[in-house]
Design a protein around this motif. Structure first.
Motif, short mmCIF file in Angstrom:
data_model
loop_
_atom_site.label_atom_id
_atom_site.label_comp_id
_atom_site.label_asym_id
_atom_site.label_seq_id
_atom_site.Cartn_x
_atom_site.Cartn_y
_atom_site.Cartn_z
N LEU A 123 30.54 64.61 19.56
CA LEU A 123 30.71 63.17 19.34
C LEU A 123 30.23 62.79 17.94
O LEU A 123 30.85 61.99 17.23
CB LEU A 123 29.95 62.37 20.39
CG LEU A 123 29.97 60.85 20.22
CD1 LEU A 123 31.38 60.30 20.40
CD2 LEU A 123 29.00 60.17 21.20
N MET A 124 29.09 63.36 17.54
CA MET A 124 28.57 63.13 16.19
C MET A 124 29.60 63.57 15.14
O MET A 124 29.84 62.87 14.15
CB MET A 124 27.25 63.88 16.01
CG MET A 124 26.66 63.86 14.62
SD MET A 124 27.16 65.30 13.62
CE MET A 124 26.38 66.64 14.51
N VAL A 125 30.22 64.72 15.36
CA VAL A 125 31.26 65.21 14.44
C VAL A 125 32.42 64.22 14.39
O VAL A 125 32.94 63.89 13.31
CB VAL A 125 31.76 66.60 14.87
CG1 VAL A 125 32.97 67.02 14.05
CG2 VAL A 125 30.65 67.64 14.75
N ALA A 126 32.82 63.70 15.55
CA ALA A 126 33.92 62.73 15.60
C ALA A 126 33.57 61.47 14.82
O ALA A 126 34.43 60.90 14.11
CB ALA A 126 34.24 62.38 17.06
N ASN B 241 24.45 59.43 12.21
CA ASN B 241 23.51 60.35 11.57
C ASN B 241 23.59 61.66 12.34
O ASN B 241 24.22 61.73 13.40
CB ASN B 241 22.08 59.77 11.55
CG ASN B 241 21.52 59.54 12.93
OD1 ASN B 241 21.26 60.48 13.68
ND2 ASN B 241 21.35 58.28 13.31
N PRO B 242 22.97 62.73 11.85
CA PRO B 242 23.14 64.04 12.51
C PRO B 242 22.69 64.11 13.96
O PRO B 242 23.10 65.03 14.68
CB PRO B 242 22.31 64.98 11.62
CG PRO B 242 22.34 64.34 10.28
CD PRO B 242 22.29 62.87 10.55
N PHE B 243 21.86 63.17 14.41
CA PHE B 243 21.34 63.25 15.78
C PHE B 243 21.82 62.11 16.66
O PHE B 243 21.31 61.92 17.77
CB PHE B 243 19.81 63.28 15.75
CG PHE B 243 19.24 64.42 14.95
CD1 PHE B 243 19.23 65.71 15.47
CD2 PHE B 243 18.77 64.22 13.66
CE1 PHE B 243 18.74 66.77 14.72
CE2 PHE B 243 18.27 65.28 12.92
CZ PHE B 243 18.26 66.56 13.45
N VAL B 244 22.82 61.35 16.19
CA VAL B 244 23.28 60.19 16.96
C VAL B 244 23.91 60.61 18.28
O VAL B 244 23.88 59.86 19.27
CB VAL B 244 24.27 59.37 16.12
CG1 VAL B 244 25.59 60.11 15.92
CG2 VAL B 244 24.54 58.01 16.76
N GLY B 245 24.48 61.81 18.34
CA GLY B 245 25.17 62.22 19.56
C GLY B 245 24.25 62.59 20.71
O GLY B 245 24.69 62.62 21.87
N ASP B 246 22.96 62.83 20.42
CA ASP B 246 22.07 63.31 21.47
C ASP B 246 21.91 62.29 22.60
O ASP B 246 21.99 62.64 23.78
CB ASP B 246 20.70 63.67 20.88
CG ASP B 246 20.78 64.85 19.93
OD1 ASP B 246 21.87 65.46 19.85
OD2 ASP B 246 19.77 65.16 19.27
N ILE B 247 21.66 61.03 22.25
CA ILE B 247 21.44 60.02 23.29
C ILE B 247 22.73 59.74 24.05
O ILE B 247 22.73 59.56 25.27
CB ILE B 247 20.88 58.71 22.68
CG1 ILE B 247 20.57 57.69 23.77
CG2 ILE B 247 21.84 58.12 21.66
CD1 ILE B 247 19.51 58.13 24.75
N PHE B 248 23.88 59.75 23.35
CA PHE B 248 25.15 59.52 24.03
C PHE B 248 25.53 60.72 24.91
O PHE B 248 26.13 60.55 25.97
CB PHE B 248 26.25 59.25 23.01
CG PHE B 248 26.10 57.94 22.30
CD1 PHE B 248 26.29 56.74 22.97
CD2 PHE B 248 25.77 57.89 20.96
CE1 PHE B 248 26.14 55.52 22.34
CE2 PHE B 248 25.63 56.67 20.30
CZ PHE B 248 25.81 55.49 20.99
N GLY B 249 25.17 61.92 24.45
CA GLY B 249 25.42 63.10 25.28
C GLY B 249 24.64 63.05 26.56
O GLY B 249 25.15 63.40 27.65
N LEU B 250 23.38 62.59 26.49
CA LEU B 250 22.55 62.47 27.69
C LEU B 250 23.15 61.45 28.64
O LEU B 250 23.21 61.68 29.86
CB LEU B 250 21.12 62.07 27.28
CG LEU B 250 20.11 61.91 28.41
CD1 LEU B 250 19.95 63.22 29.19
CD2 LEU B 250 18.76 61.45 27.86
#
Length: 292
Positions: free
Chosen positions: A43-46, A218-227
């Motif tokens: 998602l972060m890559v997208a 940012n590089p870690f924005v996907g972590d919370i959405f992934g959870l």
């Protein structure tokens, strides 16, 4: 009351995008029986693809969505074909633990590779459209909120129709239900896995494009959405496309309305209280089918 109605409708619009994020994960989980821990990183890559399509090419965020979807579709196909397939085939007779470990490593690699390549700074789209609003009495909605709900609903409907009525969709469903039986009928499970993973990331690409006007990347924005995506998949029912959409709506409402009633940090905990309750009382999910 207008405050709570605003929060409710805002939660529905945000939740629809959450459901779209979870939809791809639910498809991969339901068909391939694997947990893709790198889902948030993709998602972060997208979101970065959307950002550069808008910042460098001058595209409207919605016009960048097809580009991001195509880029993530082929990324998903290549990831499944050249990385996951070899691990998965070696563990076909048992639970694919190796794939779980691999996607965990891929999650960490993608996050820190983006950090090294692009830096830690958050980046946002400078688009007047992202700040335009529609006023309806006491209610105010931004264009990205409206577009997020409409596009997420349309993509979900299209995918449901594709899965139910197309030959490829029926092949995906058959493989998810019984891979051996599907193989006897002439269905190539490897190609189906490639297609499933590609579609899952393609849908995720659209979700990333919808999120970009609302959240900086940012590089870690996907972590919370992934959870959140994992929580939504369990709430909606593993492998259920419509369930992922409605599960996202529920999470969005809990997050938005809950923050009006109690502090935001406690409102976040409501999501996980519901998650634990569903896991205990209905493991198949709110919209899943119980196995007899």
């Amino acid at each position: 009351m207008s405050t709570y109605l605003q929060a409710l409708l805002g939660g529905i619009s945000t939740g629809a995008v959450y459901g779209l994020i979870a939809l791809g994960l639910s498809l991969q989980f339901g068909v391939m029986k694997i947990i893709n821990f790198a889902h948030g990183s993709f998602l972060m890559v997208a979101m970065y693809v959307t950002y550069y399509a808008c910042a460098r090419m001058g595209l409207h965020p919605l016009a960048a969505a097809p580009i991001t979807a195509v880029a993530l579709f082929f990324t998903g196909w290549a990831c499944q074909r050249f990385l996951i397939e070899g691990i998965y085939s070696k563990e076909s007779a048992r639970e694919p633990i190796g794939v779980l470990i691999f996607t965990t490593g891929l999650w960490i690699f993608l996050d820190y590779f983006a950090l090294a390549l692009l830096g830690p700074d958050s980046r946002a789209i400078d688009s007047p459209w992202a700040n335009d609003v529609v006023v309806m009495g006491d209610l105010i909605f931004t264009y990205p909120q409206i577009a997020g709900f409409v596009v997420a609903a349309l993509v979900t409907i299209c995918l449901v129709v594709f899965m139910r009525y197309s030959a490829a969709g029926r092949a995906i469903r058959a493989t998810g239900q019984d891979r051996e039986a599907a193989s006897v009928l002439g269905i190539d499970s490897k190609r189906i896995y490639q297609l499933s993973f590609a579609i899952g990331l393609g849908v995720l690409g659209i979700a990333g494009a919808l999120l970009m006007p609302m959240y900086p990347v940012n590089p870690f924005v996907g972590d919370i959405f992934g959870l959140r995506a994992f929580v939504i998949v369990v709430l909606g029912g593993i492998g259920s496309i419509a369930g992922a959409f409605w599960g996202g709506i529920i999470v969005g409402i809990l997050e938005s309305v809950g923050s009006q009633l109690i502090p935001v940090t406690y409102a976040e905990s409501l999501i996980f209280v519901l998650f634990l309750g569903v896991m205990y009382f209905r493991p198949s999910g709110l919209f899943g089918v119980e196995n007899e």
